[in-house]
Design a protein around this motif. Sequence first.
Motif, PDB file in Angstrom:
ATOM      1  N   THR A 105       0.848  -1.195   0.000  1.00 45.15           N
ATOM      2  CA  THR A 105       0.000   0.000   0.000  1.00 45.15           C
ATOM      3  C   THR A 105       0.881   1.242   0.000  1.00 45.15           C
ATOM      4  O   THR A 105       2.098   1.168   0.237  1.00 45.15           O
ATOM      5  CB  THR A 105      -0.916   0.025   1.234  1.00 45.15           C
ATOM      6  OG1 THR A 105      -0.113   0.189   2.415  1.00 45.15           O
ATOM      7  CG2 THR A 105      -1.721  -1.273   1.344  1.00 45.15           C
ATOM      8  N   LYS A 106       0.257   2.387  -0.248  1.00 39.24           N
ATOM      9  CA  LYS A 106       1.013   3.639  -0.245  1.00 39.24           C
ATOM     10  C   LYS A 106       1.605   3.924   1.131  1.00 39.24           C
ATOM     11  O   LYS A 106       2.730   4.414   1.244  1.00 39.24           O
ATOM     12  CB  LYS A 106       0.106   4.792  -0.670  1.00 39.24           C
ATOM     13  CG  LYS A 106      -0.323   4.738  -2.138  1.00 39.24           C
ATOM     14  CD  LYS A 106      -1.194   5.928  -2.492  1.00 39.24           C
ATOM     15  CE  LYS A 106      -1.616   5.883  -3.967  1.00 39.24           C
ATOM     16  NZ  LYS A 106      -2.495   7.034  -4.328  1.00 39.24           N
ATOM     17  N   LEU A 107       0.858   3.599   2.190  1.00 37.93           N
ATOM     18  CA  LEU A 107       1.329   3.891   3.540  1.00 37.93           C
ATOM     19  C   LEU A 107       2.527   3.014   3.903  1.00 37.93           C
ATOM     20  O   LEU A 107       3.533   3.515   4.427  1.00 37.93           O
ATOM     21  CB  LEU A 107       0.198   3.685   4.547  1.00 37.93           C
ATOM     22  CG  LEU A 107       0.560   3.935   6.017  1.00 37.93           C
ATOM     23  CD1 LEU A 107       1.113   5.339   6.203  1.00 37.93           C
ATOM     24  CD2 LEU A 107      -0.653   3.704   6.915  1.00 37.93           C
ATOM     25  N   THR A 108       2.425   1.708   3.657  1.00 44.01           N
ATOM     26  CA  THR A 108       3.537   0.823   3.996  1.00 44.01           C
ATOM     27  C   THR A 108       4.774   1.133   3.142  1.00 44.01           C
ATOM     28  O   THR A 108       5.905   1.058   3.631  1.00 44.01           O
ATOM     29  CB  THR A 108       3.135  -0.646   3.822  1.00 44.01           C
ATOM     30  OG1 THR A 108       2.578  -0.850   2.510  1.00 44.01           O
ATOM     31  CG2 THR A 108       2.110  -1.050   4.875  1.00 44.01           C
ATOM     32  N   THR A 109       4.547   1.489   1.876  1.00 44.22           N
ATOM     33  CA  THR A 109       5.679   1.885   1.034  1.00 44.22           C
ATOM     34  C   THR A 109       6.342   3.143   1.570  1.00 44.22           C
ATOM     35  O   THR A 109       7.573   3.253   1.589  1.00 44.22           O
ATOM     36  CB  THR A 109       5.213   2.114  -0.410  1.00 44.22           C
ATOM     37  OG1 THR A 109       4.627   0.913  -0.927  1.00 44.22           O
ATOM     38  CG2 THR A 109       6.372   2.517  -1.300  1.00 44.22           C
ATOM     39  N   TRP A 123      -3.419   3.409  11.456  1.00 46.73           N
ATOM     40  CA  TRP A 123      -3.929   3.572  10.099  1.00 46.73           C
ATOM     41  C   TRP A 123      -3.847   2.327   9.202  1.00 46.73           C
ATOM     42  O   TRP A 123      -4.377   2.347   8.104  1.00 46.73           O
ATOM     43  CB  TRP A 123      -3.206   4.721   9.395  1.00 46.73           C
ATOM     44  CG  TRP A 123      -3.632   6.064   9.889  1.00 46.73           C
ATOM     45  CD1 TRP A 123      -4.837   6.665   9.678  1.00 46.73           C
ATOM     46  CD2 TRP A 123      -2.870   6.972  10.690  1.00 46.73           C
ATOM     47  NE1 TRP A 123      -4.882   7.903  10.288  1.00 46.73           N
ATOM     48  CE2 TRP A 123      -3.675   8.121  10.922  1.00 46.73           C
ATOM     49  CE3 TRP A 123      -1.582   6.940  11.231  1.00 46.73           C
ATOM     50  CZ2 TRP A 123      -3.239   9.200  11.673  1.00 46.73           C
ATOM     51  CZ3 TRP A 123      -1.143   8.016  11.980  1.00 46.73           C
ATOM     52  CH2 TRP A 123      -1.966   9.125  12.194  1.00 46.73           C
ATOM     53  N   ILE A 124      -3.185   1.282   9.640  1.00 43.76           N
ATOM     54  CA  ILE A 124      -3.145   0.070   8.815  1.00 43.76           C
ATOM     55  C   ILE A 124      -4.219  -0.891   9.294  1.00 43.76           C
ATOM     56  O   ILE A 124      -4.218  -1.289  10.464  1.00 43.76           O
ATOM     57  CB  ILE A 124      -1.759  -0.618   8.892  1.00 43.76           C
ATOM     58  CG1 ILE A 124      -0.691   0.287   8.294  1.00 43.76           C
ATOM     59  CG2 ILE A 124      -1.780  -1.955   8.148  1.00 43.76           C
ATOM     60  CD1 ILE A 124       0.706  -0.297   8.364  1.00 43.76           C
ATOM     61  N   PRO A 125      -5.165  -1.285   8.445  1.00 44.90           N
ATOM     62  CA  PRO A 125      -6.222  -2.212   8.860  1.00 44.90           C
ATOM     63  C   PRO A 125      -5.661  -3.588   9.167  1.00 44.90           C
ATOM     64  O   PRO A 125      -4.689  -4.030   8.558  1.00 44.90           O
ATOM     65  CB  PRO A 125      -7.164  -2.249   7.645  1.00 44.90           C
ATOM     66  CG  PRO A 125      -6.298  -1.872   6.484  1.00 44.90           C
ATOM     67  CD  PRO A 125      -5.289  -0.900   7.016  1.00 44.90           C
ATOM     68  N   ASP A 126      -6.286  -4.259  10.133  1.00 46.23           N
ATOM     69  CA  ASP A 126      -5.854  -5.609  10.505  1.00 46.23           C
ATOM     70  C   ASP A 126      -6.329  -6.591   9.441  1.00 46.23           C
ATOM     71  O   ASP A 126      -7.526  -6.800   9.269  1.00 46.23           O
ATOM     72  CB  ASP A 126      -6.432  -5.988  11.874  1.00 46.23           C
ATOM     73  CG  ASP A 126      -6.109  -7.422  12.244  1.00 46.23           C
ATOM     74  OD1 ASP A 126      -5.052  -7.909  11.812  1.00 46.23           O
ATOM     75  OD2 ASP A 126      -6.920  -8.051  12.955  1.00 46.23           O
ATOM     76  N   LYS A 148      -3.302  -9.723  18.588  1.00 44.87           N
ATOM     77  CA  LYS A 148      -4.325  -8.742  18.911  1.00 44.87           C
ATOM     78  C   LYS A 148      -4.479  -7.780  17.740  1.00 44.87           C
ATOM     79  O   LYS A 148      -3.492  -7.392  17.110  1.00 44.87           O
ATOM     80  CB  LYS A 148      -3.953  -7.989  20.192  1.00 44.87           C
ATOM     81  CG  LYS A 148      -3.831  -8.898  21.409  1.00 44.87           C
ATOM     82  CD  LYS A 148      -3.475  -8.114  22.650  1.00 44.87           C
ATOM     83  CE  LYS A 148      -3.323  -9.037  23.845  1.00 44.87           C
ATOM     84  NZ  LYS A 148      -4.581  -9.766  24.175  1.00 44.87           N
ATOM     85  N   PRO A 149      -5.726  -7.382  17.403  1.00 45.81           N
ATOM     86  CA  PRO A 149      -5.950  -6.580  16.191  1.00 45.81           C
ATOM     87  C   PRO A 149      -5.089  -5.326  16.103  1.00 45.81           C
ATOM     88  O   PRO A 149      -4.455  -5.076  15.082  1.00 45.81           O
ATOM     89  CB  PRO A 149      -7.441  -6.225  16.295  1.00 45.81           C
ATOM     90  CG  PRO A 149      -8.035  -7.353  17.079  1.00 45.81           C
ATOM     91  CD  PRO A 149      -6.988  -7.728  18.075  1.00 45.81           C
ATOM     92  N   VAL A 150      -5.055  -4.533  17.192  1.00 47.14           N
ATOM     93  CA  VAL A 150      -4.280  -3.291  17.144  1.00 47.14           C
ATOM     94  C   VAL A 150      -2.804  -3.581  16.965  1.00 47.14           C
ATOM     95  O   VAL A 150      -2.120  -2.967  16.140  1.00 47.14           O
ATOM     96  CB  VAL A 150      -4.511  -2.465  18.428  1.00 47.14           C
ATOM     97  CG1 VAL A 150      -3.576  -1.264  18.462  1.00 47.14           C
ATOM     98  CG2 VAL A 150      -5.962  -2.004  18.490  1.00 47.14           C
ATOM     99  N   LEU A 151      -2.296  -4.549  17.722  1.00 42.83           N
ATOM    100  CA  LEU A 151      -0.879  -4.865  17.634  1.00 42.83           C
ATOM    101  C   LEU A 151      -0.537  -5.577  16.333  1.00 42.83           C
ATOM    102  O   LEU A 151       0.575  -5.461  15.825  1.00 42.83           O
ATOM    103  CB  LEU A 151      -0.466  -5.708  18.834  1.00 42.83           C
ATOM    104  CG  LEU A 151      -0.519  -4.962  20.164  1.00 42.83           C
ATOM    105  CD1 LEU A 151      -0.167  -5.881  21.315  1.00 42.83           C
ATOM    106  CD2 LEU A 151       0.425  -3.772  20.154  1.00 42.83           C
ATOM    107  N   SER A 152      -1.513  -6.337  15.807  1.00 42.98           N
ATOM    108  CA  SER A 152      -1.287  -6.946  14.502  1.00 42.98           C
ATOM    109  C   SER A 152      -1.111  -5.874  13.430  1.00 42.98           C
ATOM    110  O   SER A 152      -0.267  -5.994  12.532  1.00 42.98           O
ATOM    111  CB  SER A 152      -2.458  -7.863  14.144  1.00 42.98           C
ATOM    112  OG  SER A 152      -2.288  -8.428  12.870  1.00 42.98           O
ATOM    113  N   SER A 153      -1.895  -4.807  13.533  1.00 39.35           N
ATOM    114  CA  SER A 153      -1.734  -3.686  12.606  1.00 39.35           C
ATOM    115  C   SER A 153      -0.390  -2.996  12.821  1.00 39.35           C
ATOM    116  O   SER A 153       0.263  -2.575  11.865  1.00 39.35           O
ATOM    117  CB  SER A 153      -2.874  -2.683  12.795  1.00 39.35           C
ATOM    118  OG  SER A 153      -4.125  -3.286  12.496  1.00 39.35           O
ATOM    119  N   ALA A 154       0.001  -2.873  14.096  1.00 39.24           N
ATOM    120  CA  ALA A 154       1.305  -2.279  14.388  1.00 39.24           C
ATOM    121  C   ALA A 154       2.427  -3.105  13.775  1.00 39.24           C
ATOM    122  O   ALA A 154       3.406  -2.557  13.256  1.00 39.24           O
ATOM    123  CB  ALA A 154       1.502  -2.157  15.897  1.00 39.24           C
TER     124      ALA A 154
END
Length: 400
Positions: free
Chosen positions: A134-138, A171-174, A329-335
Amino acid sequence: MLLIFKTFFFLGCISFGGPAAHIGYFRSAFVEKRQWLSSEDYAQLIALSQFLPGPGSSQIGFAIGYQRAGVLGGICAFLGFTLPSILLMVMAASLSSAFLNNDIFEGIIHGLKLLAVVVVADATFSMYRNFCQTKLTTTLCVMTACFILLLPSVASQLISLTIAAIVGARWIPDKQSPTTPSSLPSHSNTSYKEWVAGGLFLSFFFILPWFGDLNVTLKVFSEFFQTGSLVFGGGHVVLPLLQSNLELQSGLDSVNSLQGQISSEQFLTGYATAQAVPGPMFTLATYLGYFLLPNTPILGALIATLAIFLPGFLLVIVFLGHWKTLANKPVLSSAIGGINASVVGLLLAALYQPVFVTAVEQTIDIVSIILGLFILRRFKCPILLLVIGFMLLGALLTIT
């Protein structure tokens, strides 16, 4: 156990280029070829190793063996991967540094450094495709690489990973699938192995220094354990910390003194040798330990080696299972998604400094790297053949 040992022993024989190159070798061997763990799990091991002190690539190798066959599996992985380097460092210490002046030998090492560029570049590209979709991860990947290149330090790495984790959590969805199998241990309660490992780490770190002056062997173990407990950022960081710890011994009496038995020339020769041999750079401790116990040099080399690696392995046992639990965990998975992208940036920065900078000296080196990448990616050439090819290339370039 034998499979783990011989697999890591082979990698220990060919893994030139430092931690960044080791990450590439491990990914090729255990993610792509043998599929012992997924790309996601492997990226989490990399992220965990960045947060813990100790030799990052060796911690990853230990963790891979640990998840395959428990503590004994981790020990087999460590012994296999480190043994070639230990043997070479002991040989170098016993034969002095004369062999380092051989032109053919230096040419072979140069060729293997070029291979390290190929391996790290391939690993960086593969991980970029997996974790920067994605643009954010890039953006996280690119910004991490730029930040590390402009301000190279351990603090910069930790800041980059922390920011990436915060951005990812927000900002990154799980996208983690509950049906995706994981090869990493995962639990919420602290197991007895973790209690024992944590207790040993705290005891060796806080209590053992009080008894170090009683015996020179304990002093060697204590000093190298302290160093291994405080080194963040990989093998090159161990140099100033080890040098500082050895200099602090100048106030001791002659029996227990660790300084004075190693000259500055010996110290720097050991550091140069550690960069020239395959495997982890932390085996600089092997070289130094050989001289610190002159009456029993082999014992000194083994004690120093064990002591500097042990803290990182104990911390892996303590945190690995909980790291995966938190990551579920969803939040930490996104992290973790943000951390994975940042890890790619760290690898990209390492591709330039120190891997590319220390390997490339002339135009023919660039040509060799391009051809090596083409052969590796297009024809899936086995690493062993590439090792032999680049060794011959390095020797040939030296002769001509």
